[in-house]
Design a protein around this motif. Sequence first.
Motif, short mmCIF file in Angstrom:
data_model
loop_
_atom_site.label_atom_id
_atom_site.label_comp_id
_atom_site.label_asym_id
_atom_site.label_seq_id
_atom_site.Cartn_x
_atom_site.Cartn_y
_atom_site.Cartn_z
N ILE A 1 5.99 4.36 -2.01
CA ILE A 1 5.11 5.48 -2.36
C ILE A 1 4.73 5.34 -3.83
O ILE A 1 5.59 5.07 -4.67
CB ILE A 1 5.83 6.83 -2.12
CG1 ILE A 1 6.20 6.96 -0.64
CG2 ILE A 1 4.95 8.00 -2.54
CD1 ILE A 1 6.95 8.23 -0.29
N CYS A 2 3.45 5.48 -4.14
CA CYS A 2 2.99 5.24 -5.51
C CYS A 2 3.45 6.37 -6.45
O CYS A 2 3.90 7.42 -6.01
CB CYS A 2 1.46 5.13 -5.54
SG CYS A 2 0.60 6.70 -5.43
N GLY A 3 3.33 6.11 -7.75
CA GLY A 3 3.80 7.06 -8.75
C GLY A 3 3.15 8.42 -8.62
O GLY A 3 3.80 9.46 -8.78
N GLN B 1 0.84 -1.18 0.00
CA GLN B 1 0.00 0.00 0.00
C GLN B 1 0.87 1.23 0.00
O GLN B 1 1.81 1.32 0.79
CB GLN B 1 -0.85 0.02 1.27
CG GLN B 1 -2.20 -0.64 1.11
CD GLN B 1 -3.09 -0.27 2.28
OE1 GLN B 1 -2.62 -0.14 3.41
NE2 GLN B 1 -4.37 -0.09 2.02
N CYS B 2 0.53 2.19 -0.85
CA CYS B 2 1.25 3.46 -0.83
C CYS B 2 1.14 4.06 0.57
O CYS B 2 0.04 4.14 1.13
CB CYS B 2 0.65 4.41 -1.86
SG CYS B 2 1.26 6.10 -1.72
N SER B 3 2.27 4.46 1.13
CA SER B 3 2.23 4.94 2.51
C SER B 3 1.61 6.33 2.60
O SER B 3 1.32 6.83 3.67
CB SER B 3 3.65 4.95 3.09
OG SER B 3 4.46 5.80 2.32
N VAL B 4 1.40 6.98 1.47
CA VAL B 4 0.78 8.30 1.50
C VAL B 4 -0.73 8.21 1.24
O VAL B 4 -1.54 8.66 2.04
CB VAL B 4 1.42 9.25 0.46
CG1 VAL B 4 0.78 10.63 0.52
CG2 VAL B 4 2.93 9.34 0.70
N CYS B 5 -1.12 7.57 0.11
CA CYS B 5 -2.54 7.59 -0.27
C CYS B 5 -3.24 6.26 -0.03
O CYS B 5 -4.46 6.19 -0.11
CB CYS B 5 -2.70 7.99 -1.74
SG CYS B 5 -2.21 6.70 -2.91
N GLY B 6 -2.48 5.22 0.22
CA GLY B 6 -3.11 3.94 0.52
C GLY B 6 -3.46 3.09 -0.68
O GLY B 6 -3.90 1.95 -0.54
ZN ZN Z 1 -0.03 7.17 -3.30
#
Ligand code: ZN
Length: 317
Positions: free
Chosen positions: A300-302, A288-293
């Motif tokens: 962290i996702c793109g 899971q992206c640690s910022v947006c989930g």
């Molecule tokens: Zn994200």
Amino acid sequence: VKCSRCRAPAQVRLPRIKAGFCPDCFKLYVERQAAKAVKQFELIRPGDKVLVAVSGGKDSLGLWDLLLKAGVRADGLYIHLGIGDYSVRSGEKAKNFAAQRQVTLHVVDLPAKDEAVPDLAPFGPRSFCSTCGTIKRHYFNRAAAEGGFTVLATGHNLDDEAGRLLGNVLRWQEGYLAKQAPSLPAEAPGLIRRIKPLIRLDEYEMAAYCFLSGIDYIIEECPHAKGATSIKYKQVLHHIEALMPGTKWNFYAEFQSRRALFAPGPAISSASPDDTDAPPLPDARWRQCSVCGQPSWLEICGFCRLKGRRAGSESPD
Ligand code: ZN
Ligand code: AMP
């Protein structure tokens, strides 16, 4: 020339299927081709909740119209990309369509979130269009998760997909070939399955369908699409198609029946789904992206990395 179906005067000529149609029979032909694609590739399943990604262009508005006509109660999703006048006008087309038919259009207003594509693109690892794709995918998945949709329909047509196929074949992009299908599974929980119901219809047919159905769409292309390589592949195919009508569909359909030849082994999935600037991870595991989930291959996702880089450049140091 007479309509191949009812013998009335034909108004639309379709060399690729050796037919000509009057307006009513042509619309019927288009409806049937869309229905056939849905059936042939099992695009919509019982219980599916469909979201249509609408850009305001002929393909996606035509698609929404076709789904509604077929009794599929689909909501629309318009992402206001903040690409000047082009975005404003395309948004109006999408909103007018929804208002006329009294259907629900979900709007993601990127400029209002300070996420307009032209503002974020300079911080992307690749081209403007690839960053735009990353941002759109993020909001497609987010809107689907928030609205409980199970499938996202896009307006990609036969020209789009045959052109992309040609590009992938010319460079023997095995990983991309394996993934070039009318239905792309959700690769992880939180990501949405994507389908292309217009795969049996080409650009000309969709333009004629919208014209004859009174669908008002934005004719101009995104100013950033000019000169894109994808357009060159389409042009080459137009030439071949003019010389040998029917080639475009054969090329695409025969590939689909052989796509398994390119089915990814562990080493093949070359492109990270979130369009990352990191090297391909052969044994990628979703996290899971640690910022947006959202599901991501990296911490962290793109999309969030993009925003992070912009924020970094703005903060004084
Ligand atoms: Zn994200
Ligand atoms: P394109 O990459 O511009 O050819 O668009 C391909 C498909 O993506 C369209 O047919 C739409 O289904 C979808 N799409 C493109 N732009 C938008 C947008 N601004 N908002 C929602 N969906 C879009």
